[in-house]
Design an enzyme around this catalytic site. Structure first.
Site, PDB file in Angstrom:
ATOM      1  N   GLU A 106       8.363  -0.736   4.412  1.00 17.66           N
ATOM      2  CA  GLU A 106       8.547  -0.856   5.858  1.00 17.66           C
ATOM      3  C   GLU A 106       8.312  -2.300   6.293  1.00 17.66           C
ATOM      4  OE1 GLU A 106       5.291   1.158   8.181  1.00 17.66           O
ATOM      5  OE2 GLU A 106       5.183   2.367   6.380  1.00 17.66           O
TER       6      GLU A 106
ATOM      7  N   CYS B  49       5.485   5.350   4.684  1.00 18.54           N
ATOM      8  CA  CYS B  49       4.808   5.045   3.414  1.00 18.54           C
ATOM      9  C   CYS B  49       5.346   5.811   2.213  1.00 18.54           C
ATOM     10  CB  CYS B  49       3.313   5.309   3.549  1.00 18.54           C
ATOM     11  SG  CYS B  49       2.525   4.322   4.812  1.00 18.54           S
TER      12      CYS B  49
ATOM     13  N   HIS C 154      -1.289   9.879  -1.464  1.00 18.08           N
ATOM     14  CA  HIS C 154      -1.146   8.709  -0.589  1.00 18.08           C
ATOM     15  C   HIS C 154      -2.499   8.372   0.030  1.00 18.08           C
ATOM     16  CE1 HIS C 154       0.159   5.799   2.213  1.00 18.08           C
ATOM     17  NE2 HIS C 154      -0.109   6.546   3.262  1.00 18.08           N
TER      18      HIS C 154
END
Lengths: 134, 345
Positions: free
Chosen positions: B81, B113, B234
């Site tokens: 990003e 993400c 994550h």
């Protein structure tokens, strides 16, 4: 090689700038960077081929830049050095990191970094810099 | 046909800023933040580093481990990003720097993400279909966080690259995704910093998606919690993956190796890919790894990897994730502001 350049000039030099691709005369084994199209020693007997440098080398000499040219102001103070590449030619390049760690004869390896950018609307110029190998 | 990770490589910039240093500037309670986030410090890119330079360094490590001719790579997808150009593919520059073939599929991916793991799924699909011999998937970011915002304490930099193909060091046994329209974190076009829904990021954001994708994958592959040796989730901070790990029923020891966020922060699209590379650095043949990413907006991609004998000959062919995380230099907030371009000359 100028880093602030026109789009076509930058495009023509991208192999050399991004990946340390030079040339070699397979007649006399001399290597060239920036890439040469012609061997000054062998002249018409020379045969030039692309040559990939490893990026490993040694500091021959260096200077600390404290008043930078346009486009490099934010990096001061930074080191520009002459590097003896292991394959046999010398090139100039920026050494990243702490300027106090740079010494003549220290080993370096190449890293891929931003070199400069034209302005907020312009190109970002990428290329090779060097890092001291601890 | 056994398909999976043929080579992998990580890259983390060497500069770090501690939670205490940031908290000092904004008058926040550093101890409470460290305890709440389970993060000690985060990585900071140098002024000349960005998603493209991180991708090149990580991919060079992946090529060293794979030991393949770069010309054989048929697709390159980079998830991030923080692509340096809004229009001009990061992949073109990375492919040129790596000396890849010009007969190459390239695209830049964006899904908060989880764009890096989406890239891995695409490469897996293309290899499985026989369209390409090898695919290169990269997740990398120089994460943005507004000064003074909660994100500033964790938004780090780094990335990892994966070459997907046959004869793998870790077989990709299967993948499963879970996606909904849940706006917990976003950045409008042209805006420098993202906005977020604060606690909304946990439920129904992170936990709903990470748990659903992980459970969906285990059901799809008929695998149980006990079948896995390592878990990679994550890492927006240390607390979220720790809690998700508990909710999935895994003992925390299986998560610990991948929890790189404590010492480098959240490198967005590179977060779970760097966690996976930390696990692969120490994994042994026969180990099974669960990896689940999370991208705000929102979605999760879950993967099961079974480590093969090939891992032993390839682990030491490139610097490890720990090499990069431990080789660090701490900076103060003034240099952090300068390095991240928050200071205009």
């Amino acid at each position: 090689m100028p880093y602030k350049s026109s789009v076509p000039l930058f495009w023509r030099l991208k192999d050399a700038k991004y990946s340390l691709v030079g040339t070699k005369c397979i007649t006399c084994n001399q290597v060239f960077f920036p890439p040469a199209d012609f061997c000054p020693q062998c002249r018409r007997k020379g045969k030039i081929e692309k040559f990939q440098f490893s990026g490993n080398g040694e500091v021959v000499s260096y200077t600390v830049i404290r008043v930078a040219p346009e486009g490099f102001e934010k990096y001061v103070p930074y080191v520009v050095a002459i590097i003896q590449l292991d394959e046999g030619t010398r090139i100039s390049g920026q050494i990243i990191g702490d300027i106090n760690k740079v010494e003549i004869e220290k080993r370096v390896k190449s890293v891929f970094r931003r070199i400069t950018e034209d302005n907020d609307q312009g190109l970002i110029h990428y290329g090779i810099k060097f890092e001291i190998v601890d | 046909m056994v398909i999976g990770i043929v080579g992998y490589g990580a890259y983390v910039p060497k500069y770090r800023i501690t939670i205490d240093e940031i908290a000092k500037v904004w008058g926040q309670d550093a101890q409470a933040l460290r305890k709440g986030l389970l993060v000690e410090e985060k990585s900071v890119p140098a002024m000349d580093e960005d998603t493209i330079t991180i991708s090149v360094e990580a991919a060079r490590n992946a090529l060293l481990r794979a030991g393949i001719d770069p010309i054989k790579i048929g697709a390159l997808y980079i998830g991030s990003e923080s692509h340096p150009y809004a229009v001009k593919s990061s992949g073109t520059i990375v492919a040129q720097a790596l000396g890849l073939s010009t007969n190459l599929m390239v695209a830049d991916f964006e899904f908060a993400c989880k764009a890096g793991t989406a890239a891995m799924q695409c490469c897996y699909g293309l290899v499985k279909a026989g369209e390409i011999e090898y695919g290169l998937a990269i997740g990398a970011d120089t994460s943005q966080g507004r000064p003074g915002d909660a994100l500033e304490y964790t938004a780090g930099a780094g990335g990892a690259a994966y070459i997907i193909g046959k004869d793998p060091l870790a077989e990709l046994e299967g993948t499963f995704s879970y996606t909904t329209d849940t706006t917990d974190f976003w950045r409008r076009d042209g805006e420098k910093y993202p906005s977020h829904g604060a606690r909304f990021s946990g439920h129904p954001g992170y936990f709903t998606h990470v748990l659903s994708a992980s459970k969906g994958l285990m059901k799809k592959l008929s695998l149980k919690v006990e079948d896995f040796d390592y878990v990679v989730l994550h890492m927006p901070n240390g607390k979220f993956p720790t809690n998700a790990c508990k909710l999935l029923g895994f003992p925390l020891e299986k998560l610990e190796t991948s929890l790189v966020v404590k010492r480098m922060g959240n490198c967005y699209s590179g977060s779970s890919p760097v966690g996976l590379s930390a696990v692969l650095d120490v994994a042994k043949p026969g180990n099974r790894i669960l990896m689940t990413s999370y991208g705000s907006g929102a979605g999760s991609d879950s993967f099961s990897f079974l480590v093969t004998d090939k891992i032993l000959e390839r682990q030491n062919k490139a610097p490890t994730t720990e090499n990069y995380i431990s080789k660090k230099e701490n900076i103060d907030y003034g240099n952090y502001v300068k390095f991240r371009g928050k200071l205009k000359l």
